[in-house]
Design an enzyme around this catalytic site. Structure first.
Site, PDB file in Angstrom:
ATOM      1  CE  LYS A 104      -2.016   2.791   3.317  1.00 11.57           C
ATOM      2  NZ  LYS A 104      -2.197   3.870   2.150  1.00 11.57           N
ATOM      3  CD  GLU A 129       9.600  13.522  10.963  1.00 13.83           C
ATOM      4  OE1 GLU A 129       8.456  13.029  11.034  1.00 13.83           O
ATOM      5  OE2 GLU A 129      10.298  13.037  10.324  1.00 13.83           O
ATOM      6  N   GLY A 133       6.875   5.157   7.996  1.00 13.69           N
ATOM      7  CA  GLY A 133       5.994   6.379   8.299  1.00 13.69           C
ATOM      8  C   GLY A 133       6.023   7.062   9.434  1.00 13.69           C
ATOM      9  CB  CYS A 142      13.062  10.267   6.990  1.00 10.23           C
ATOM     10  SG  CYS A 142      13.878   9.009   5.616  1.00 10.23           S
ATOM     11  CB  THR A 193       1.406   5.664  11.552  1.00 10.48           C
ATOM     12  OG1 THR A 193       0.964   7.149  11.485  1.00 10.48           O
ATOM     13  CG2 THR A 193       0.432   4.876  10.966  1.00 10.48           C
ATOM     14  CB  THR A 240       7.194   8.623  15.668  1.00 13.39           C
ATOM     15  OG1 THR A 240       8.349   8.341  15.001  1.00 13.39           O
ATOM     16  CG2 THR A 240       7.206   7.777  17.003  1.00 13.39           C
ATOM     17  CD  GLU A 254      13.561   1.075   8.684  1.00 11.62           C
ATOM     18  OE1 GLU A 254      14.190   2.425   8.841  1.00 11.62           O
ATOM     19  OE2 GLU A 254      13.978   0.226   8.824  1.00 11.62           O
TER      20      GLU A 254
HETATM   21  P1  NAD Z   1       2.181   8.316   8.140  1.00  8.76           P
HETATM   22  O1  NAD Z   1       2.651   7.371   9.162  1.00  8.76           O
HETATM   23  O2  NAD Z   1       1.062   9.274   7.952  1.00  8.76           O
HETATM   24  O3  NAD Z   1       1.659   7.307   6.837  1.00  8.76           O
HETATM   25  C1  NAD Z   1       2.530   6.323   6.188  1.00  8.76           C
HETATM   26  C2  NAD Z   1       1.744   5.340   5.790  1.00  8.76           C
HETATM   27  O4  NAD Z   1       0.919   4.472   6.625  1.00  8.76           O
HETATM   28  C3  NAD Z   1       0.715   5.773   4.535  1.00  8.76           C
HETATM   29  O5  NAD Z   1       0.670   4.689   3.520  1.00  8.76           O
HETATM   30  C4  NAD Z   1      -0.560   5.632   5.387  1.00  8.76           C
HETATM   31  O6  NAD Z   1      -1.613   5.250   4.368  1.00  8.76           O
HETATM   32  C5  NAD Z   1      -0.337   4.395   6.220  1.00  8.76           C
HETATM   33  N1  NAD Z   1      -1.085   4.448   7.461  1.00  8.76           N
HETATM   34  C6  NAD Z   1      -1.548   5.455   8.233  1.00  8.76           C
HETATM   35  N2  NAD Z   1      -2.481   4.962   9.365  1.00  8.76           N
HETATM   36  C7  NAD Z   1      -2.293   3.706   9.312  1.00  8.76           C
HETATM   37  C8  NAD Z   1      -2.738   2.871  10.255  1.00  8.76           C
HETATM   38  N3  NAD Z   1      -3.483   2.837  11.322  1.00  8.76           N
HETATM   39  N4  NAD Z   1      -2.411   1.331  10.028  1.00  8.76           N
HETATM   40  C9  NAD Z   1      -1.740   1.139   8.766  1.00  8.76           C
HETATM   41  N5  NAD Z   1      -1.294   2.041   7.863  1.00  8.76           N
HETATM   42  C10 NAD Z   1      -1.322   3.169   8.179  1.00  8.76           C
HETATM   43  O7  NAD Z   1       3.553   8.921   7.310  1.00  8.76           O
HETATM   44  P2  NAD Z   1       3.320  10.019   6.372  1.00  8.76           P
HETATM   45  O8  NAD Z   1       2.980  11.209   6.644  1.00  8.76           O
HETATM   46  O9  NAD Z   1       2.935   9.282   4.949  1.00  8.76           O
HETATM   47  O10 NAD Z   1       4.992   9.909   6.068  1.00  8.76           O
HETATM   48  C11 NAD Z   1       5.805  11.010   6.731  1.00  8.76           C
HETATM   49  C12 NAD Z   1       6.506  10.195   7.865  1.00  8.76           C
HETATM   50  O11 NAD Z   1       7.395   9.120   7.422  1.00  8.76           O
HETATM   51  C13 NAD Z   1       7.550  11.169   8.411  1.00  8.76           C
HETATM   52  O12 NAD Z   1       7.395  11.071   9.972  1.00  8.76           O
HETATM   53  C14 NAD Z   1       8.957  10.661   8.131  1.00  8.76           C
HETATM   54  O13 NAD Z   1      10.012  10.884   9.043  1.00  8.76           O
HETATM   55  C15 NAD Z   1       8.620   9.254   8.114  1.00  8.76           C
HETATM   56  N6  NAD Z   1       9.604   8.610   7.174  1.00  8.76           N
HETATM   57  C16 NAD Z   1      10.447   7.703   7.580  1.00  8.76           C
HETATM   58  C17 NAD Z   1      11.476   7.144   6.937  1.00  8.76           C
HETATM   59  C18 NAD Z   1      12.470   6.280   7.332  1.00  8.76           C
HETATM   60  O14 NAD Z   1      13.084   5.554   6.570  1.00  8.76           O
HETATM   61  N7  NAD Z   1      12.511   6.079   8.720  1.00  8.76           N
HETATM   62  C19 NAD Z   1      11.751   7.298   5.476  1.00  8.76           C
HETATM   63  C20 NAD Z   1      10.638   8.191   4.991  1.00  8.76           C
HETATM   64  C21 NAD Z   1       9.664   8.911   5.875  1.00  8.76           C
END
Ligand code: NAD
Length: 479
Positions: free
Chosen positions: A172, A382, A225, A281, A229, A227, A247
């Site tokens: 997804k 963040e 995604g 990130c 979530t 922290t 991650e």
């Molecule tokens: P997010 O957590 O909102 O969403 C990430 C993904 O999770 C999306 O596909 C979303 O639809 C899905 N999701 C949301 N709620 C969910 C749930 N309850 N159950 C399962 N899946 C769910 O994050 P975002 O806003 O899309 O991305 C930004 C974040 O990602 C930032 O915090 C960034 O630091 C982090 N990030 C981390 C890395 C890493 O490698 N550590 C890399 C890129 C981004």
């Protein structure tokens, strides 16, 4: 209008409910397409397809897996320009950057194509008494959930090792950036990936993502995604004893000692602060500058950042594009208001930008804030936008303490020409990744991930192959 469909069991179809979500172009703020608003019934269909395909894919010879994954890499390369245009329009990133990311997405598949051929496991001999060997089998059906900042790159970074190690995948992408994942489904189909081996379900995190995490037949979740979530996913998946790779977010320090290579540190800091609108990130959002060069570094940084051209992501020469979505744009602007309230002073930016002809788009000026301390929320939470905070420091001990003073620990950058200090500081930083005199230099074989609230587990190289396989030790008596 670009209408995306789910990719389940090798065919494209609407969500079972027929519901859709609007897809926006961040550069203009306009709707230009739709994605399926899928739910748990679509996820259940995808899992059924994956389970049907699982035994066949697991038994497929490594060389055949290599050939198919390599063909996917070639397919991405062949469609690089088309994919880059789509990614830029969908995400808001400058086209030149999207092109680089398409190259890196193909590299992910190529890298793990070869991993499929090279992966091996251990054997432990017991001095003539017995010999142990460790089998590594695919887990089965696994879930890959990715965010919106580096859409195809992070999607492929998960899917490629999952497939290479013989699993079938439910994947997804973020609901904000789904287009290149949909294009990837066409590439995979053309490359001959058997039906059901990769299933892509589009929709919201709270419905599709949650259904993947909750489904008892999805045995592992690889998630990138936020922290918050990640914490929620862990709370659902851990009691089901699923394997989890998380991650998560970061608040990365960029530490500049006064003996640094000044010019290289300036140019790289501009990139590590504002590349992809600061939505990486690994971007360094807290810049610590040693007192001896603070003034000089600050003035040069401000001058360089003022030169950055912000605007239409598709326009040549633009370095900073649009913020991915309206909610995120509002979130970043909210932090700018908070920064003022916390006593921060804007040396550049500090507000939204409305380029002519693109007034509906979501743009924020690259922002440098001075005057915040580690007691301020803007220095510990963040923001994930084109915003950095700069702070002076006196000693190595002091900056290590400041750098480690957040709940995150993803990446850090250190600028110094003192070799011993570089090693000492790298060792002391609470961080999964440390770059010395460089940034974002990636060798795909190295472990990738964070400590503290930045995540659990590591991706990259054999780490990912081990994550996506289950070890079984077999002990044979030799007596
Ligand atoms: P997010 O957590 O909102 O969403 C990430 C993904 O999770 C999306 O596909 C979303 O639809 C899905 N999701 C949301 N709620 C969910 C749930 N309850 N159950 C399962 N899946 C769910 O994050 P975002 O806003 O899309 O991305 C930004 C974040 O990602 C930032 O915090 C960034 O630091 C982090 N990030 C981390 C890395 C890493 O490698 N550590 C890399 C890129 C981004």
């Amino acid at each position: 209008m670009l209408v995306l469909q789910n990719f389940i069991d090798g065919v494209w179809r609407d969500a079972n409910s027929r519901k859709t979500l609007e897809n926006f172009n961040p550069a203009t703020g306009a709707v230009y397409g739709s994605i399926p608003d899928s739910d748990s019934s679509d996820v259940a269909d995808a899992v059924a397809a994956a389970m049907k395909a699982q035994l066949g894919w697991a038994a497929t010879p490594a060389e055949q897996k290599f050939l198919i994954l390599n063909k996917i890499a070639e397919g991405i390369d062949a469609k690089r320009e088309e994919l880059a245009m789509a990614e830029s329009m969908d995400q808001g990133k400058p086209l030149w950057l999207a092109r680089n990311e398409m190259i890196r997405s193909a590299q992910n598949f190529r890298f793990y194509a070869t991993a499929a051929m090279q992966f091996a496991s251990e054997s432990h001999s017991m001095e003539g008494k017995a010999i142990n060997y460790t089998l590594r089998s695919p887990i089965g059906v696994v879930g890959c959930i990715s965010p919106w900042n580096l859409p195809l790159y992070l999607f492929s970074w998960k899917i490629a090792p999952a497939l290479a190690s013989g699993n079938c995948v439910i994947a997804k992408p973020s609901e904000f950036t789904s287009v290149t994942a949909w294009m990837l489904s066409q590439i995979c189909s053309e490359a001959g990936l058997p039906h059901g081996v990769l299933n892509i379900v589009f929709g919201l995190g709270g419905s599709v993502g949650a259904a993947m995490v909750e489904h008892p037949k999805v045995k592992a979740i690889s998630f990138t995604g936020g922290t918050v979530t990640g914490r929620h996913i862990a709370s659902v998946a851990a009691p089901m004893f699923k394997k989890l790779s998380l991650e998560l977010g970061g608040k990365n320090p960029n530490i500049v000692f006064d003996d640094c290579d000044f010019e290289k540190a300036i140019q790289t800091t501009v990139n590590s602060s504002f590349m992809n609108q600061g939505e990486i990130c690994l971007c360094g959002s807290r810049v610590f500058i040693q007192r001896g060069i603070y003034q000089q570094f600050k003035e040069r940084l401000v001058a360089e950042v003022r030169k950055l051209s912000v605007g239409n992501p598709l326009q040549e020469g633009v370095r900073v594009g649009a913020i991915v979505s309206e909610p995120h744009y509002k979130k970043v602007l909210g932090y700018l208001t908070l920064a003022s309230e916390e006593g921060g002073v804007f040396l550049t930016g500090g507000k939204a930008l409305h380029p002519e002809g693109l007034e509906g788009g979501w743009y924020i000026e690259p922002t440098i804030i001075e005057g915040l301390t580690m007691a301020n929320r803007c220095n510990t939470e963040e923001i994930f936008g084109p915003v950095i905070s700069i702070m002076p420091f006196e000693t190595e001990e002091e900056v290590i303490e400041l750098a480690n003073a957040t709940e995150y620990g993803l990446a850090a950058t250190v600028w110094t020409t003192d070799l011993t200090r570089a090693h000492r500081v790298a060792n002391a930083l609470e961080s999964g990744i440390v770059w010395v005199n460089c940034w974002l230099l990636r060798d795909l074989r190295t472990p990738f991930g964070g400590v503290k609230n930045s995540g659990v587990g590591r991706e990259g190289g054999w780490e990912a192959m081990r994550f996506f396989t289950e070890p079984k030790n077999v002990c044979i008596s030799l007596q």
